[in-house]
Enzyme design. Sequence first.
Site, PDB file in Angstrom:
ATOM      1  N   PHE A  18    -106.974  45.286  39.556  1.00  0.00           N
ATOM      2  CA  PHE A  18    -106.954  43.881  40.045  1.00  0.00           C
ATOM      3  C   PHE A  18    -108.066  43.702  40.994  1.00  0.00           C
ATOM      4  O   PHE A  18    -108.373  44.527  41.785  1.00  0.00           O
ATOM      5  CB  PHE A  18    -105.564  43.378  40.965  1.00  0.00           C
ATOM      6  CG  PHE A  18    -104.441  43.334  39.828  1.00  0.00           C
ATOM      7  CD1 PHE A  18    -103.944  43.916  38.963  1.00  0.00           C
ATOM      8  CD2 PHE A  18    -104.001  42.004  39.644  1.00  0.00           C
ATOM      9  CE1 PHE A  18    -103.109  43.590  38.168  1.00  0.00           C
ATOM     10  CE2 PHE A  18    -102.894  41.387  38.830  1.00  0.00           C
ATOM     11  CZ  PHE A  18    -102.417  42.332  38.060  1.00  0.00           C
ATOM     12  N   LYS A  40    -116.822  45.813  39.612  1.00  0.00           N
ATOM     13  CA  LYS A  40    -115.665  46.760  39.854  1.00  0.00           C
ATOM     14  C   LYS A  40    -115.238  47.351  38.455  1.00  0.00           C
ATOM     15  O   LYS A  40    -114.953  48.872  38.412  1.00  0.00           O
ATOM     16  CB  LYS A  40    -114.566  46.153  40.441  1.00  0.00           C
ATOM     17  CG  LYS A  40    -114.516  46.020  41.721  1.00  0.00           C
ATOM     18  CD  LYS A  40    -113.510  45.324  42.549  1.00  0.00           C
ATOM     19  CE  LYS A  40    -114.092  44.548  43.734  1.00  0.00           C
ATOM     20  NZ  LYS A  40    -113.307  43.425  44.444  1.00  0.00           N
ATOM     21  N   LYS A  94     -95.071  55.972  70.673  1.00  0.00           N
ATOM     22  CA  LYS A  94     -95.400  54.663  70.818  1.00  0.00           C
ATOM     23  C   LYS A  94     -96.497  54.301  72.020  1.00  0.00           C
ATOM     24  O   LYS A  94     -96.490  54.741  73.101  1.00  0.00           O
ATOM     25  CB  LYS A  94     -94.257  53.780  71.146  1.00  0.00           C
ATOM     26  CG  LYS A  94     -94.570  52.205  71.223  1.00  0.00           C
ATOM     27  CD  LYS A  94     -93.340  51.385  71.625  1.00  0.00           C
ATOM     28  CE  LYS A  94     -93.533  49.813  71.866  1.00  0.00           C
ATOM     29  NZ  LYS A  94     -92.573  49.049  72.291  1.00  0.00           N
ATOM     30  N   LYS A 111    -115.336  51.418  38.681  1.00  0.00           N
ATOM     31  CA  LYS A 111    -114.197  52.064  38.612  1.00  0.00           C
ATOM     32  C   LYS A 111    -113.583  52.841  37.175  1.00  0.00           C
ATOM     33  O   LYS A 111    -112.570  53.084  37.071  1.00  0.00           O
ATOM     34  CB  LYS A 111    -112.863  51.422  39.109  1.00  0.00           C
ATOM     35  CG  LYS A 111    -113.304  50.937  40.559  1.00  0.00           C
ATOM     36  CD  LYS A 111    -112.246  50.188  41.438  1.00  0.00           C
ATOM     37  CE  LYS A 111    -112.729  49.656  42.762  1.00  0.00           C
ATOM     38  NZ  LYS A 111    -111.568  49.504  43.913  1.00  0.00           N
ATOM     39  N   ASN A 140    -101.517  44.137  54.896  1.00  0.00           N
ATOM     40  CA  ASN A 140    -102.292  42.949  54.421  1.00  0.00           C
ATOM     41  C   ASN A 140    -100.855  41.921  53.894  1.00  0.00           C
ATOM     42  O   ASN A 140     -99.884  42.108  53.730  1.00  0.00           O
ATOM     43  CB  ASN A 140    -103.422  43.321  53.301  1.00  0.00           C
ATOM     44  CG  ASN A 140    -102.465  44.097  52.327  1.00  0.00           C
ATOM     45  OD1 ASN A 140    -101.726  43.570  51.308  1.00  0.00           O
ATOM     46  ND2 ASN A 140    -102.791  45.161  52.000  1.00  0.00           N
ATOM     47  N   ASP A 159    -107.965  49.619  52.810  1.00  0.00           N
ATOM     48  CA  ASP A 159    -109.078  50.401  52.557  1.00  0.00           C
ATOM     49  C   ASP A 159    -109.377  51.244  53.506  1.00  0.00           C
ATOM     50  O   ASP A 159    -110.052  52.298  53.528  1.00  0.00           O
ATOM     51  CB  ASP A 159    -110.279  49.234  52.524  1.00  0.00           C
ATOM     52  CG  ASP A 159    -110.328  48.471  51.234  1.00  0.00           C
ATOM     53  OD1 ASP A 159    -110.242  49.120  50.152  1.00  0.00           O
ATOM     54  OD2 ASP A 159    -110.420  47.100  51.371  1.00  0.00           O
TER      55      ASP A 159
HETATM   56  O1  C5P Z   1    -112.392  47.240  45.426  1.00  0.00           O
HETATM   57  P1  C5P Z   1    -111.236  46.415  45.595  1.00  0.00           P
HETATM   58  O2  C5P Z   1    -110.177  46.982  46.723  1.00  0.00           O
HETATM   59  O3  C5P Z   1    -111.535  45.261  45.535  1.00  0.00           O
HETATM   60  O4  C5P Z   1    -110.641  46.927  43.954  1.00  0.00           O
HETATM   61  C1  C5P Z   1    -109.159  46.408  43.805  1.00  0.00           C
HETATM   62  C2  C5P Z   1    -108.433  47.428  43.020  1.00  0.00           C
HETATM   63  O5  C5P Z   1    -108.520  48.563  43.135  1.00  0.00           O
HETATM   64  C3  C5P Z   1    -107.247  47.242  42.767  1.00  0.00           C
HETATM   65  O6  C5P Z   1    -106.636  47.432  41.488  1.00  0.00           O
HETATM   66  C4  C5P Z   1    -106.721  47.867  43.853  1.00  0.00           C
HETATM   67  O7  C5P Z   1    -105.178  48.671  43.610  1.00  0.00           O
HETATM   68  C5  C5P Z   1    -107.511  49.432  43.761  1.00  0.00           C
HETATM   69  N1  C5P Z   1    -107.641  50.000  44.862  1.00  0.00           N
HETATM   70  C6  C5P Z   1    -107.200  51.434  44.854  1.00  0.00           C
HETATM   71  N2  C5P Z   1    -107.529  52.016  46.266  1.00  0.00           N
HETATM   72  C7  C5P Z   1    -108.191  51.477  47.133  1.00  0.00           C
HETATM   73  C8  C5P Z   1    -108.570  50.129  47.284  1.00  0.00           C
HETATM   74  C9  C5P Z   1    -108.362  49.521  45.897  1.00  0.00           C
HETATM   75  O8  C5P Z   1    -106.689  51.871  43.951  1.00  0.00           O
HETATM   76  N3  C5P Z   1    -108.257  52.128  48.165  1.00  0.00           N
END
Ligand code: C5P
Length: 326
Positions: A253, A267, A220, A271, A141, A210
């Site tokens: 974040f 969030k 490859k 979390k 990304n 994600d």
């Molecule tokens: O749900 P979202 O991806 O928006 O959440 C963002 C936060 O969750 C960020 O702090 C990111 O580093 C963390 N995150 C994570 N593991 C993932 C996706 C996001 O720790 N698979």
Amino acid sequence: DWNVEHIAYATWADAYVVAPATANMLAKMAHGIADDMLSTQLLATTAPVFVCPAMNSNMYAHPTVQENLSTLRGRGVHVLEPDSGLLACGVEGKGRLPDPQKIMDWVDFHLGKTELLEGKIVIVSAGGTQEAIDPVRYITNRSSGKMGYAVALKAAQAGAKTILVSAPTDLAVPIGVECIIVRSATEMKEAIDSYYDSADAVIMAAAVADYRVAEVADNKIKKQETMTLELVKNPDILASLGDRKEHQKLIGFAAETQDVITYGKEKVRKKNLDMLVANDVSKSNAGFDVDTNEVSFIYPGDQIVNLPNMSKLDVAERIIQALADL
Ligand code: C5P
């Protein structure tokens, strides 16, 4: 000014940076010799003193120079080790004056030191994870890592033992920070998990992918007219830290392009966070790649602090202050 000039400068300066510091000047400093404008000021000042030794590598290694440096260190003088490489005298070795930017970053770091997080262990994640498709390709990304690196720098400057778990970036490891480079979300999770029990705080600035590719090809993949990749969900690192949180403070974040605050509040709850740094990455002066950011801090109980647009370093400083308050 009509003044005793060496005293005027010595009291006016906030810091002295001797760069390059010759073997001769180091000897004068170590032994209190004050026979020119600089050595006299260095004896007269109470400001912090930084020296950047630069000389031939044999001179640098000489016991006299090393003893003088150790005397100066003992008196609180900051010493920046010289770089290695081609020296002015034509030989290769240790003794090169570091890049001016490196010198100024080092001076800034020490002048801005605080004890806000003294004795604490802080893990910071940064960068965009890379999820392999085959041995030569990956999905990632737009995260540059700048925000996370700034946070790591400010955590170290606040006195914390700082572990930066970073996906690959183009950035230099900040001063005073231990850096572990990882690639995928799985690797990032493993690295963070291994430090979690002893950590006092985790600041997840990384843009964790994600999804990852369900089956990474061993070789490859050949060109095809169309191609479908099956993706499976990555673990949510932060959510899993939230699930087994004990004494740790967790800061997440959230980068969104709409409804930043609504999603942010959700969030924080989902979390189990102590604070969330939310930003709208659709704005041109915030988020990816740029050096500035405009964020809001969201706390449990939906308390919100909106910050104006500022440099990522300033945002990082506010985050560290907020962490210390927590
Ligand atoms: O749900 P979202 O991806 O928006 O959440 C963002 C936060 O969750 C960020 O702090 C990111 O580093 C963390 N995150 C994570 N593991 C993932 C996706 C996001 O720790 N698979």
